[in-house]
Write a protein that holds these residues in place. Structure first.
Motif, mmCIF file in Angstrom:
data_model
loop_
_atom_site.group_PDB
_atom_site.id
_atom_site.type_symbol
_atom_site.label_atom_id
_atom_site.label_comp_id
_atom_site.label_asym_id
_atom_site.label_seq_id
_atom_site.Cartn_x
_atom_site.Cartn_y
_atom_site.Cartn_z
ATOM 1 N N LEU A 294 0.828 -1.209 0.000
ATOM 2 C CA LEU A 294 0.000 0.000 0.000
ATOM 3 C C LEU A 294 0.862 1.258 0.000
ATOM 4 O O LEU A 294 0.577 2.224 -0.718
ATOM 5 C CB LEU A 294 -0.926 -0.004 1.220
ATOM 6 N N ILE A 295 1.890 1.242 0.811
ATOM 7 C CA ILE A 295 2.776 2.412 0.881
ATOM 8 C C ILE A 295 3.464 2.646 -0.455
ATOM 9 O O ILE A 295 3.534 3.780 -0.950
ATOM 10 C CB ILE A 295 3.812 2.215 2.010
ATOM 11 N N ARG A 296 3.973 1.575 -1.058
ATOM 12 C CA ARG A 296 4.637 1.727 -2.352
ATOM 13 C C ARG A 296 3.656 2.173 -3.429
ATOM 14 O O ARG A 296 3.996 2.969 -4.310
ATOM 15 C CB ARG A 296 5.330 0.421 -2.746
ATOM 16 N N ALA A 297 2.444 1.651 -3.370
ATOM 17 C CA ALA A 297 1.440 2.066 -4.354
ATOM 18 C C ALA A 297 1.147 3.555 -4.235
ATOM 19 O O ALA A 297 1.043 4.270 -5.244
ATOM 20 C CB ALA A 297 0.160 1.253 -4.163
ATOM 21 N N MET A 298 1.012 4.043 -3.012
ATOM 22 C CA MET A 298 0.758 5.467 -2.827
ATOM 23 C C MET A 298 1.935 6.302 -3.316
ATOM 24 O O MET A 298 1.762 7.354 -3.949
ATOM 25 C CB MET A 298 0.499 5.759 -1.340
ATOM 26 N N ALA A 299 3.157 5.825 -3.072
ATOM 27 C CA ALA A 299 4.341 6.541 -3.540
ATOM 28 C C ALA A 299 4.365 6.603 -5.061
ATOM 29 O O ALA A 299 4.677 7.649 -5.648
ATOM 30 C CB ALA A 299 5.605 5.864 -3.011
ATOM 31 N N GLU A 300 4.025 5.490 -5.719
ATOM 32 C CA GLU A 300 4.028 5.465 -7.183
ATOM 33 C C GLU A 300 2.977 6.400 -7.751
ATOM 34 O O GLU A 300 3.226 7.134 -8.714
ATOM 35 C CB GLU A 300 3.790 4.036 -7.662
ATOM 36 N N VAL A 301 1.785 6.389 -7.158
ATOM 37 C CA VAL A 301 0.716 7.270 -7.638
ATOM 38 C C VAL A 301 1.099 8.731 -7.442
ATOM 39 O O VAL A 301 0.932 9.562 -8.347
ATOM 40 C CB VAL A 301 -0.605 6.952 -6.912
ATOM 41 N N ALA A 302 1.625 9.069 -6.268
ATOM 42 C CA ALA A 302 1.992 10.454 -5.997
ATOM 43 C C ALA A 302 3.101 10.933 -6.921
ATOM 44 O O ALA A 302 3.042 12.045 -7.463
ATOM 45 C CB ALA A 302 2.417 10.599 -4.536
ATOM 46 N N ALA A 303 4.118 10.094 -7.120
ATOM 47 C CA ALA A 303 5.226 10.486 -7.991
ATOM 48 C C ALA A 303 4.782 10.613 -9.440
ATOM 49 O O ALA A 303 5.254 11.489 -10.176
ATOM 50 C CB ALA A 303 6.364 9.476 -7.868
ATOM 51 N N ALA A 304 3.845 9.735 -9.867
ATOM 52 C CA ALA A 304 3.409 9.750 -11.261
ATOM 53 C C ALA A 304 2.514 10.939 -11.575
ATOM 54 O O ALA A 304 2.516 11.446 -12.698
ATOM 55 C CB ALA A 304 2.687 8.450 -11.598
ATOM 56 N N THR A 305 1.747 11.387 -10.599
ATOM 57 C CA THR A 305 0.802 12.479 -10.845
ATOM 58 C C THR A 305 1.353 13.844 -10.490
ATOM 59 O O THR A 305 0.767 14.859 -10.865
ATOM 60 C CB THR A 305 -0.488 12.246 -10.041
ATOM 61 N N ALA A 306 2.458 13.882 -9.769
ATOM 62 C CA ALA A 306 3.004 15.175 -9.352
ATOM 63 C C ALA A 306 3.493 15.966 -10.561
ATOM 64 O O ALA A 306 4.177 15.423 -11.435
ATOM 65 C CB ALA A 306 4.152 14.966 -8.372
#
Length: 420
Positions: A294-306
């Protein structure tokens, strides 16, 4: 072209003077071979000196003892050729392509002009023995060496359009080193202990300086390596090892830098805080691997959309934050919140379980500081999570994600949270 001409001139001088030498003895040959080797070793030893309060780096090579040995242990006519051969042997690029050999020979020979001055003085005065009583002639020979060295350097600088002034300071430092080494070399050849011991004494200062220069190089390499390791350690200290994003320290540094950038009054800082739902429950029911997913998924989403030039950090166990600087008239922070919300919704389940996030945004100067904007967003996220936790306990199930209030996508008041 000027370097080729000057170097080619020295090559011609070396060949012409060597042609006049006759009746070499075995001792002459031995001395020639050894002194060429010593000169080559010294020529490869670049000793640098950094002036205090200056960025200038001056360098010289400790060839003077070997040159003194050549002047008094070899026929004078062989000295220019011996210097030329030693410089070529000491050239680290000696094995370059054949078409470059002539050019390399001429350019490397530029450094040989310094030996012509003392050869001329000693030849004209008839001094061939290291006699301290002829100290005036010896000083004149040393001065002639400096004149020829400075003259060749000045001609080269003038041909390149650089002028003479820039080379005066480094040449003065080189002359000071050569003068000191000349005294040492003269003492070595004046001992009268025989050729083997004389060659050993000539080799001693060259070897010492070579060792010292090697220690300085090793120290410089160690310093660079240590600086790199410290830099890497500092960088690692700013990274979250699980996600590769910045950590709390990196966030603090980004906030400090952004606060300084806001002082001109033309920029706005947007802060988005996101908190993963149910991380503890995922750890307890499905294992820590699921929580890490879950933590990695949130990191990937945040980095991809930033957007570009946005700082993305993991500021806590299940908390993430985004910070961007934009013009004051840029679209509001709610647009970034909306993009992040849609990306989480599109992600779907993670590690066999639900993936939802509470998110809120706030801005500065709407809030007095970036730190206050973060606190506003964090408080909104925590309030929303607490409200849904209470609802979950009362109803026995997790309420469906709430749609944002009307106007959320274009201008929802900063600080309100939405569940993703």
């Amino acid at each position: 072209m000027s370097r080729v001409l000057l170097g080619g001139g020295f090559v011609m001088v070396a060949l012409v003077t060597a042609m006049g030498v006759r009746d070499l003895t075995i001792q002459d040959v031995i001395a020639l071979v050894v002194l060429i080797g010593l000169y080559a070793v010294a020529f490869r030893t670049v000793f640098q000196h950094v002036r205090r309060r200056s960025t200038a780096v001056h360098s010289t090579v400790p060839t003077e003892p070997a040159l003194i040995g050549m002047l008094f242990l070899l026929p004078l006519g062989l000295v220019p050729l011996a210097v030329l051969l030693a410089q070529l042997l000491g050239d680290p690029h000696l094995g370059r392509a054949p078409r470059e050999i002539v050019r390399t020979l001429a350019i490397r020979a530029l450094n040989g002009w310094h030996c012509v001055g003392p050869v001329l003085v000693l030849s004209l005065t008839g001094v061939t023995e290291p006699d301290p009583a002829r100290w005036r002639v010896l000083l004149l020979a040393l001065a002639a060496q400096f004149v020829f060295d400075l003259g060749s350097g000045a001609l080269r600088a003038a041909a390149l359009g650089d002028g003479v002034t820039p080379i005066l300071r480094p040449m003065a430092w080189t002359f000071a080193i050569d003068a000191a080494l000349a005294v040492i070399g003269f003492c070595a050849v004046a001992t009268g202990l025989g050729l083997p011991m004389t060659l050993v004494l000539v080799a001693v200062p060259i070897g010492l300086v070579a060792l010292l220069a090697g220690d300085r190089r090793e120290l410089a390499h160690s310093t660079v390596r240590l600086d790199r390791e410290i830099s890497d350690a500092r960088e690692e200290a700013r990274l979250d090892p699980l996600t590769g994003l910045g950590n709390r320290r990196a966030w603090s540094e980004a906030v400090e830098a952004a606060e300084a950038a806001l002082t001109d009054g033309t920029l706005r800082a947007d802060v988005v805080v996101a908190d993963i739902d149910g991380l503890k429950e995922a750890n307890d029911s499905r294992g820590h691997e699921a929580g890490d997913a879950l933590i990695r998924a949130m990191a990937e989403v945040a980095a991809a959309t930033a957007p570009p030039r946005t700082t993305v950090c993991r500021t806590g166990g299940d908390e993430f934050a985004l910070l961007r600087l934009v013009d004051r008239d840029a679209p509001p922070v709610d647009e970034l919140v909306h993009v992040l919300r849609q990306a989480v919704l599109a992600r779907g389940e993670v590690a066999g379980g639900p993936f939802s996030v509470a998110v809120a945004g706030a801005s500065c100067p709407q809030q007095p500081t970036i730190a206050q904007a973060f606190r506003v967003g964090d408080a909104a996220v925590n309030a929303d999570k607490q409200m849904r936790r209470v609802a979950r306990v009362g109803s026995g199930h997790v309420p469906a994600p709430r749609e944002p209030t009307a106007g959320h996508d274009s201008g929802r008041p900063a600080g309100r949270a939405s569940t993703l």
